[in-house]
Design a protein around this motif. Sequence first.
Motif, PDB file in Angstrom:
ATOM      1  N   SER A   1     -11.202  10.630   5.031  1.00 42.31           N
ATOM      2  CA  SER A   1     -12.528  10.589   4.412  1.00 42.31           C
ATOM      3  C   SER A   1     -12.509   9.929   3.033  1.00 42.31           C
ATOM      4  N   GLN A   2     -11.476   9.169   2.743  1.00 42.39           N
ATOM      5  CA  GLN A   2     -11.485   8.425   1.481  1.00 42.39           C
ATOM      6  C   GLN A   2     -12.356   7.184   1.682  1.00 42.39           C
ATOM      7  N   ALA A   3     -13.344   7.027   0.812  1.00 43.89           N
ATOM      8  CA  ALA A   3     -14.308   5.925   0.982  1.00 43.89           C
ATOM      9  C   ALA A   3     -13.696   4.605   0.523  1.00 43.89           C
ATOM     10  N   TYR A   4     -13.455   3.703   1.456  1.00 42.87           N
ATOM     11  CA  TYR A   4     -12.980   2.363   1.119  1.00 42.87           C
ATOM     12  C   TYR A   4     -14.219   1.471   1.046  1.00 42.87           C
ATOM     13  N   LEU A   5     -14.613   1.174  -0.191  1.00 44.12           N
ATOM     14  CA  LEU A   5     -15.906   0.511  -0.404  1.00 44.12           C
ATOM     15  C   LEU A   5     -15.773  -1.001  -0.474  1.00 44.12           C
TER      16      LEU A   5
ATOM     17  N   PHE B   1       0.830  -1.217   0.000  1.00 42.84           N
ATOM     18  CA  PHE B   1       0.000   0.000   0.000  1.00 42.84           C
ATOM     19  C   PHE B   1       0.856   1.256   0.000  1.00 42.84           C
ATOM     20  N   VAL B   2       0.194   2.338  -0.288  1.00 38.99           N
ATOM     21  CA  VAL B   2       0.892   3.608  -0.431  1.00 38.99           C
ATOM     22  C   VAL B   2       0.695   4.409   0.844  1.00 38.99           C
ATOM     23  N   CYS B   3       1.772   5.005   1.312  1.00 40.61           N
ATOM     24  CA  CYS B   3       1.700   5.818   2.515  1.00 40.61           C
ATOM     25  C   CYS B   3       1.898   7.272   2.160  1.00 40.61           C
TER      26      CYS B   3
ATOM     27  N   THR C   1     -10.709  -3.772  -4.887  1.00 43.06           N
ATOM     28  CA  THR C   1      -9.689  -4.809  -5.055  1.00 43.06           C
ATOM     29  C   THR C   1      -8.288  -4.275  -4.779  1.00 43.06           C
ATOM     30  N   THR C   2      -8.120  -2.946  -4.856  1.00 44.40           N
ATOM     31  CA  THR C   2      -6.808  -2.368  -4.524  1.00 44.40           C
ATOM     32  C   THR C   2      -6.666  -2.332  -2.997  1.00 44.40           C
ATOM     33  N   PRO C   3      -5.416  -2.306  -2.511  1.00 48.37           N
ATOM     34  CA  PRO C   3      -5.244  -2.335  -1.049  1.00 48.37           C
ATOM     35  C   PRO C   3      -5.792  -1.074  -0.376  1.00 48.37           C
ATOM     36  N   ARG C   4      -6.087  -1.216   0.901  1.00 51.81           N
ATOM     37  CA  ARG C   4      -6.588  -0.070   1.684  1.00 51.81           C
ATOM     38  C   ARG C   4      -5.395   0.782   2.071  1.00 51.81           C
ATOM     39  N   ASN C   5      -5.333   1.986   1.557  1.00 52.63           N
ATOM     40  CA  ASN C   5      -4.173   2.848   1.778  1.00 52.63           C
ATOM     41  C   ASN C   5      -4.160   3.428   3.188  1.00 52.63           C
ATOM     42  N   THR C   6      -2.993   3.881   3.544  1.00 50.46           N
ATOM     43  CA  THR C   6      -2.777   4.440   4.876  1.00 50.46           C
ATOM     44  C   THR C   6      -2.058   5.775   4.737  1.00 50.46           C
TER      45      THR C   6
HETATM   46  C1  LIG Z   1      -4.119   3.913  -2.991  1.00 49.31           C
HETATM   47  O1  LIG Z   1      -3.263   4.935  -3.468  1.00 49.31           O
HETATM   48  C2  LIG Z   1      -2.796   4.710  -4.782  1.00 49.31           C
HETATM   49  C3  LIG Z   1      -1.778   5.783  -5.109  1.00 49.31           C
HETATM   50  O2  LIG Z   1      -2.298   7.057  -4.810  1.00 49.31           O
HETATM   51  C4  LIG Z   1      -3.969   4.727  -5.740  1.00 49.31           C
HETATM   52  O3  LIG Z   1      -3.525   4.460  -7.052  1.00 49.31           O
HETATM   53  C5  LIG Z   1      -4.951   3.686  -5.323  1.00 49.31           C
HETATM   54  O4  LIG Z   1      -6.090   3.765  -6.121  1.00 49.31           O
HETATM   55  C6  LIG Z   1      -5.342   3.873  -3.875  1.00 49.31           C
HETATM   56  N1  LIG Z   1      -6.184   2.782  -3.450  1.00 49.31           N
HETATM   57  C7  LIG Z   1      -7.465   2.971  -3.163  1.00 49.31           C
HETATM   58  C8  LIG Z   1      -8.204   1.767  -2.717  1.00 49.31           C
HETATM   59  O5  LIG Z   1      -8.000   4.064  -3.227  1.00 49.31           O
END
Ligand SMILES: *[C@@H]1O[C@H](CO)[C@@H](O)[C@H](O)[C@H]1NC(C)=O
Length: 528
Positions: free
Chosen positions: A438-442, A17-19, A446-451
């Motif tokens: 406030s980013q909606a993790y729905l 994930f992206v920090c 399928t992408t990881p939950r960012n931190t």
């Molecule tokens: C997490 O962050 C990356 C890079 O900003 C982005 O591409 C990705 O969509 C993000 N993941 C979600 C679940 O929003």
Amino acid sequence: MLSMVPSILLALALASFVCADLGAYIPLLAPYAATVSPTLISLSIEQDNWIQWAGTTSPNTFFYNALDNLRQLGGERLWIRIGADSEDHTNYNPNIQYSEDVFPAYTNTTPYPEATNITVGYDYYGLIAHLPAGTRVWWGVNLGRYNLTAAYLESQALLTAFASPPVVAQGTTLEYIEIGNEADLYSNNGARNSSWNPIEYTREWIEFATNISDSFDLYGRTYPKLIGGAFANSAFSSSGFSPQAIIGAGILNSAPGSLIRTVSQHHYSGSFCQGSGGLLQNLMLKSTIRTNVFQFAPDIAVVRSYGLDYVFGETNSYACHGAPGVSNTAGAAIWTLDYSLYASQVGISRLHFHEGIGYKYNLIQPVALDRSIIDGSALATPIPAHVQPQYYSAIIATEAIGSSGNAQVLELQFDDPWTSGYAFYEWGVLRRALIINSQAYLNGTTTPRNTTHVDVNFIGHQLGGPTEMQIKRLNISYADATSGLTWGGQTYETNDARVSGILSVQTVPVSTGVDVHETEVVMLSFIA
Ligand SMILES: *[C@@H]1O[C@H](CO)[C@@H](O)[C@H](O)[C@H]1NC(C)=O
Ligand SMILES: *[C@@H]1O[C@H](CO)[C@@H](O)[C@H](O)[C@H]1NC(C)=O
Ligand SMILES: *[C@@H]1O[C@H](CO)[C@@H](O)[C@H](O)[C@H]1NC(C)=O
Ligand SMILES: *[C@@H]1O[C@H](CO)[C@@H](O)[C@H](O)[C@H]1NC(C)=O
Ligand SMILES: *[C@@H]1O[C@H](CO)[C@@H](O)[C@H](O)[C@H]1NC(C)=O
Ligand SMILES: *[C@@H]1O[C@H](CO)[C@@H](O)[C@H](O)[C@H]1NC(C)=O
Ligand SMILES: *[C@@H]1O[C@H](CO)[C@@H](O)[C@H](O)[C@H]1NC(C)=O
């Protein structure tokens, strides 16, 4: 000063994930910061079903407990507004004990419609004694039907109930009478004709308020006082319904106008009868919240210049009793916190979140429901009384503001569209901070939950300052989840609305900072 501190936005690809890396710059001593009450998040109740909220022959203990949790955390007398749309459809009949309602048929989009005709009786208002002791009450009477006798009889019944021994023994008080709900809409909903305007409203309000104030000598009593406005919208100028317009029309110069202490404004973020993940994200968006609330700044400035208080007397996410899959979700809890705390920075002293039995945007469902709040479909087994995700927002705000009786709150500036934060002071000293992602993790992502990593920097650290902090998290599976939240590992989703489970917090050096997940709230409690 804070806005001049450059925030560092550093995207680091780290494992899966992206920090993002942000700095929180928190003054140790309160600079100029708004004073705030632990009752910032309060309720507004649609009065057609008031007797179900309160309980008739015995108190509704679920609702009592849900309110009492807040009273205990905040240590202050609660506030509640009762009335709303139904107040303009209500009459009084001395031969009825509680109330008789006429409801329209329910539909898929409105599973729990409002009553079109409510007749209340002699034991209706006194049920207020079933709420926690010391509750401060604001109740609406009918202006919509332009029947002075109805408003007079309702006011008489209210004053009689609040002078009755059970209510007096509770220390519960009628602080305000509101005369008419959302009168700016009367020409749209058939209550008035097309000539309706702020001048005619002011004339009718003065007529009703003069009768009530003279009949019950409101001039000679400590309470109740009167509410001004309670409009659905604002023209933000004298060109239409607004506080400016009715002040211009002379409302405050009238004899009963001198009894107005608070101007109430209603606000919803929009009207959507259908929901989607995109709509939920838009609700939660930091920029939407700020635009939505800041537009009221000119009204607030005018109201406060007359020494009056300004509140959102009725508010919630989306009209239509909420958007399905949006208003009833964990994401709405994130929205509620940021919206309410941001409102405190713009001069709004309290927000009354609107509630009705079975509404999608409720904090609390106080009785069992036998059909779905989403589409009205029959449920195989009724869902017992329960709290919805937004209830956690009230708990968290109350806990963060605390019970000192002298609290201030300051918004922290993050140069990031997804992160907001607030610092809380007691007697001028920093105690806690909330950081909101406030980013909606729905569900289904399928992408990881960012931190986001947030470093904590104190302004004024030459004074010393805390070296350790306790981290408490609002754990949310998905932004669109409707249950299963925990606050510090504990749940309020219990059969009696009392908290359950073992408190789980983490103590770390302040220098460690904190990781905040998408769709999460963390509270930092600083330890000297
Ligand atoms: C997490 O962050 C990356 C890079 O900003 C982005 O591409 C990705 O969509 C993000 N993941 C979600 C679940 O929003
Ligand atoms: C409302 O109900 C009462 C009691 O049943 C009735 O007397 C009254 O006419 C009704 N009012 C309207 C406007 O339907
Ligand atoms: C207020 O209105 C009621 C109902 O019309 C009337 O009985 C009462 O006398 C009025 N009170 C005053 C002070 O005018
Ligand atoms: C106004 O309210 C009074 C008191 O309940 C009622 O007797 C009367 O019929 C109402 N008037 C109209 C026109 O509805
Ligand atoms: C609207 O109602 C008011 C008050 O009853 C009346 O004086 C006025 O003539 C009406 N206006 C129109 C356009 O019907
Ligand atoms: C929420 O709690 C569960 C169970 O302890 C844990 O697996 C999950 O990682 C937590 N979620 C977040 C976003 O911290
Ligand atoms: C996520 O979605 C799936 C499929 O709709 C559903 O079964 C599951 O209960 C959802 N999870 C949560 C926590 O809402």
